[in-house]
Design a protein around this motif. Structure first.
Motif, PDB file in Angstrom:
ATOM      1  N   UNK A   1      31.839 -80.451 -12.637  1.00  0.00           N
ATOM      2  CA  UNK A   1      31.252 -79.215 -12.133  1.00  0.00           C
ATOM      3  C   UNK A   1      31.886 -78.888 -10.782  1.00  0.00           C
ATOM      4  N   UNK A   2      31.302 -77.941 -10.073  1.00  0.00           N
ATOM      5  CA  UNK A   2      31.813 -77.554  -8.762  1.00  0.00           C
ATOM      6  C   UNK A   2      30.721 -77.755  -7.725  1.00  0.00           C
ATOM      7  N   UNK A   3      31.098 -78.296  -6.564  1.00  0.00           N
ATOM      8  CA  UNK A   3      30.117 -78.568  -5.511  1.00  0.00           C
ATOM      9  C   UNK A   3      30.384 -77.755  -4.251  1.00  0.00           C
ATOM     10  N   UNK A   4      31.314 -76.817  -4.347  1.00  0.00           N
ATOM     11  CA  UNK A   4      31.636 -76.013  -3.179  1.00  0.00           C
ATOM     12  C   UNK A   4      32.990 -75.364  -3.362  1.00  0.00           C
ATOM     13  N   UNK A   5      33.587 -74.954  -2.239  1.00  0.00           N
ATOM     14  CA  UNK A   5      34.870 -74.269  -2.343  1.00  0.00           C
ATOM     15  C   UNK A   5      35.699 -74.477  -1.088  1.00  0.00           C
ATOM     16  N   UNK A   6      37.011 -74.490  -1.284  1.00  0.00           N
ATOM     17  CA  UNK A   6      37.968 -74.443  -0.187  1.00  0.00           C
ATOM     18  C   UNK A   6      38.249 -72.964   0.069  1.00  0.00           C
ATOM     19  N   UNK A   7      38.108 -72.536   1.323  1.00  0.00           N
ATOM     20  CA  UNK A   7      38.277 -71.131   1.657  1.00  0.00           C
ATOM     21  C   UNK A   7      39.458 -70.961   2.610  1.00  0.00           C
ATOM     22  N   UNK A   8      40.342 -70.042   2.276  1.00  0.00           N
ATOM     23  CA  UNK A   8      41.535 -69.799   3.080  1.00  0.00           C
ATOM     24  C   UNK A   8      41.546 -68.324   3.472  1.00  0.00           C
ATOM     25  N   UNK A   9      41.764 -68.045   4.760  1.00  0.00           N
ATOM     26  CA  UNK A   9      41.673 -66.677   5.264  1.00  0.00           C
ATOM     27  C   UNK A   9      42.948 -66.265   5.987  1.00  0.00           C
ATOM     28  N   UNK A  10      43.204 -64.953   5.979  1.00  0.00           N
ATOM     29  CA  UNK A  10      44.347 -64.395   6.695  1.00  0.00           C
ATOM     30  C   UNK A  10      44.003 -63.008   7.219  1.00  0.00           C
ATOM     31  N   UNK A  11      44.642 -62.614   8.308  1.00  0.00           N
ATOM     32  CA  UNK A  11      44.471 -61.264   8.862  1.00  0.00           C
ATOM     33  C   UNK A  11      45.475 -60.292   8.245  1.00  0.00           C
ATOM     34  N   UNK A  12      46.277 -60.780   7.278  1.00  0.00           N
ATOM     35  CA  UNK A  12      47.262 -59.927   6.618  1.00  0.00           C
ATOM     36  C   UNK A  12      46.858 -59.706   5.162  1.00  0.00           C
ATOM     37  N   UNK A  13      47.098 -58.526   4.621  1.00  0.00           N
ATOM     38  CA  UNK A  13      46.760 -58.282   3.218  1.00  0.00           C
ATOM     39  C   UNK A  13      47.674 -59.050   2.273  1.00  0.00           C
ATOM     40  N   UNK A  14      47.122 -59.422   1.109  1.00  0.00           N
ATOM     41  CA  UNK A  14      47.880 -60.102   0.036  1.00  0.00           C
ATOM     42  C   UNK A  14      48.596 -61.353   0.526  1.00  0.00           C
ATOM     43  N   UNK A  15      47.991 -62.063   1.474  1.00  0.00           N
ATOM     44  CA  UNK A  15      48.641 -63.254   2.030  1.00  0.00           C
ATOM     45  C   UNK A  15      48.721 -64.393   1.016  1.00  0.00           C
ATOM     46  N   UNK A  16      47.872 -64.359   0.001  1.00  0.00           N
ATOM     47  CA  UNK A  16      47.823 -65.474  -0.950  1.00  0.00           C
ATOM     48  C   UNK A  16      48.192 -65.035  -2.368  1.00  0.00           C
ATOM     49  N   UNK A  17      48.948 -63.947  -2.465  1.00  0.00           N
ATOM     50  CA  UNK A  17      49.336 -63.421  -3.775  1.00  0.00           C
ATOM     51  C   UNK A  17      50.386 -64.294  -4.452  1.00  0.00           C
ATOM     52  N   UNK A  18      51.161 -65.039  -3.666  1.00  0.00           N
ATOM     53  CA  UNK A  18      52.190 -65.902  -4.248  1.00  0.00           C
ATOM     54  C   UNK A  18      51.599 -67.130  -4.900  1.00  0.00           C
ATOM     55  N   UNK A  19      52.257 -67.688  -5.918  1.00  0.00           N
ATOM     56  CA  UNK A  19      51.737 -68.866  -6.643  1.00  0.00           C
ATOM     57  C   UNK A  19      51.659 -70.115  -5.774  1.00  0.00           C
ATOM     58  N   UNK A  20      52.473 -70.197  -4.729  1.00  0.00           N
ATOM     59  CA  UNK A  20      52.457 -71.389  -3.886  1.00  0.00           C
ATOM     60  C   UNK A  20      51.137 -71.599  -3.179  1.00  0.00           C
ATOM     61  N   UNK A  21      50.453 -70.511  -2.827  1.00  0.00           N
ATOM     62  CA  UNK A  21      49.169 -70.629  -2.128  1.00  0.00           C
ATOM     63  C   UNK A  21      48.117 -71.279  -3.016  1.00  0.00           C
ATOM     64  N   UNK A  22      48.056 -70.830  -4.270  1.00  0.00           N
ATOM     65  CA  UNK A  22      47.068 -71.395  -5.194  1.00  0.00           C
ATOM     66  C   UNK A  22      47.401 -72.842  -5.526  1.00  0.00           C
ATOM     67  N   UNK A  23      48.672 -73.141  -5.745  1.00  0.00           N
ATOM     68  CA  UNK A  23      49.068 -74.517  -6.062  1.00  0.00           C
ATOM     69  C   UNK A  23      48.687 -75.474  -4.943  1.00  0.00           C
ATOM     70  N   UNK A  24      48.995 -75.081  -3.704  1.00  0.00           N
ATOM     71  CA  UNK A  24      48.641 -75.920  -2.560  1.00  0.00           C
ATOM     72  C   UNK A  24      47.126 -75.999  -2.400  1.00  0.00           C
ATOM     73  N   UNK A  25      46.449 -74.890  -2.622  1.00  0.00           N
ATOM     74  CA  UNK A  25      44.986 -74.868  -2.502  1.00  0.00           C
ATOM     75  C   UNK A  25      44.308 -75.790  -3.489  1.00  0.00           C
ATOM     76  N   UNK A  26      44.821 -75.839  -4.713  1.00  0.00           N
ATOM     77  CA  UNK A  26      44.258 -76.732  -5.734  1.00  0.00           C
ATOM     78  C   UNK A  26      44.424 -78.191  -5.328  1.00  0.00           C
ATOM     79  N   UNK A  27      45.581 -78.518  -4.749  1.00  0.00           N
ATOM     80  CA  UNK A  27      45.812 -79.889  -4.293  1.00  0.00           C
ATOM     81  C   UNK A  27      44.873 -80.288  -3.177  1.00  0.00           C
ATOM     82  N   UNK A  28      44.666 -79.377  -2.240  1.00  0.00           N
ATOM     83  CA  UNK A  28      43.746 -79.649  -1.126  1.00  0.00           C
ATOM     84  C   UNK A  28      42.323 -79.791  -1.649  1.00  0.00           C
TER      85      UNK A  28
END
Length: 229
Positions: free
Chosen positions: A120-147
């Motif tokens: 199940x899920x017990x929470x979330x990793x949250x990543x923020x930016x002051x720029x639009x579409x900062x996490x549109x690239x696949x590298x952000x999600x891949x790294x986020x999943x690892x973290x």
């Protein structure tokens, strides 16, 4: 991604406080996830969400706005176990109350990745930016999943450590209770010239009569003898 995993693998868990571990992990994430300016870890316990670790005040402020509304991507990702990405808070139509307030903090885009734990899920990793579409690239999600996986391991370790600590504490209390009860039995046996079974029965009856724990009755008897010495 390999650099991220190596950095995360060097995070020591041991007997450290969970908040310290998550603080270190979010700091690594802030430098490792493409587009990240601020990172936080939201945990959901008893359906209540709270920030357990963060790097950058922007993340904490954005989290707290969601907690106040009990609505937002980090809460929904944590409760629902889904990845939620916002490319631009100025045009995002989901969570309108939260969006209206988070824009004022300067957040333009975010990525929330659920923390997997025992299916199940017990929470979330949250990543923020002051720029639009900062996490549109696949590298952000891949790294986020690892973290997120590393955070889940840290939480599992903390929970296991807490359970062991509780077991040790309960065992210590049980041993202390047994010791004082044995002392009280010895006092009663000496005073009343009775058997161990009769002394214990006296303690049990007193416990029921006065609606007090057996240990407390025994402690009172032992302390009374010690005061009289």
């Amino acid at each position: 991604m390999d650099d991220v995993l190596r950095a995360l693998s060097r995070v020591t868990l041991g007997d450290r406080e969970l908040t310290d571990v998550l603080g270190e992990i979010t700091m690594i994430a802030a430098g490792a996830i493409p587009g990240a300016e601020a990172v936080s870890s939201t945990l959901v316990r008893d359906d209540k969400a709270f920030t357990a670790g963060y790097h950058g005040d922007l993340a904490l402020h954005a989290d707290e706005l969601q907690y106040a509304e009990d609505s937002g991507p980090c809460i929904d990702a944590g409760r629902g176990g889904v990845v939620l990405r916002i490319d631009d808070t100025l045009t995002e139509e989901r969570w309108p109350a939260y969006m209206a307030r988070v824009r004022e903090t300067g957040v333009r885009s975010s990525l929330s990745v659920p923390l997997p734990y025992q299916g199940s899920s017990i929470g979330a990793l949250n990543v923020y930016s002051t720029k639009p579409a900062a996490f549109a690239g696949p590298g952000s999600l891949t790294a986020g999943l690892g973290v997120a996986e590393t955070i889940a391991v840290a939480i599992a370790n903390a929970d296991a450590h807490a359970q062991l600590a509780d077991q040790a504490r309960n065992m210590r209390i049980a041993m202390e209770s047994r010791a004082v009860i044995e002392q009280a039995k010895g006092v009663l046996m000496a005073q009343r010239h009775c058997t161990p079974e009769q002394a214990f029965e006296t303690l049990r009856q007193a416990s029921q009569r006065y609606n007090r724990k057996l240990r407390d009755i025994a402690t009172g008897i032992v302390e009374g003898v010690q005061e009289g010495i």
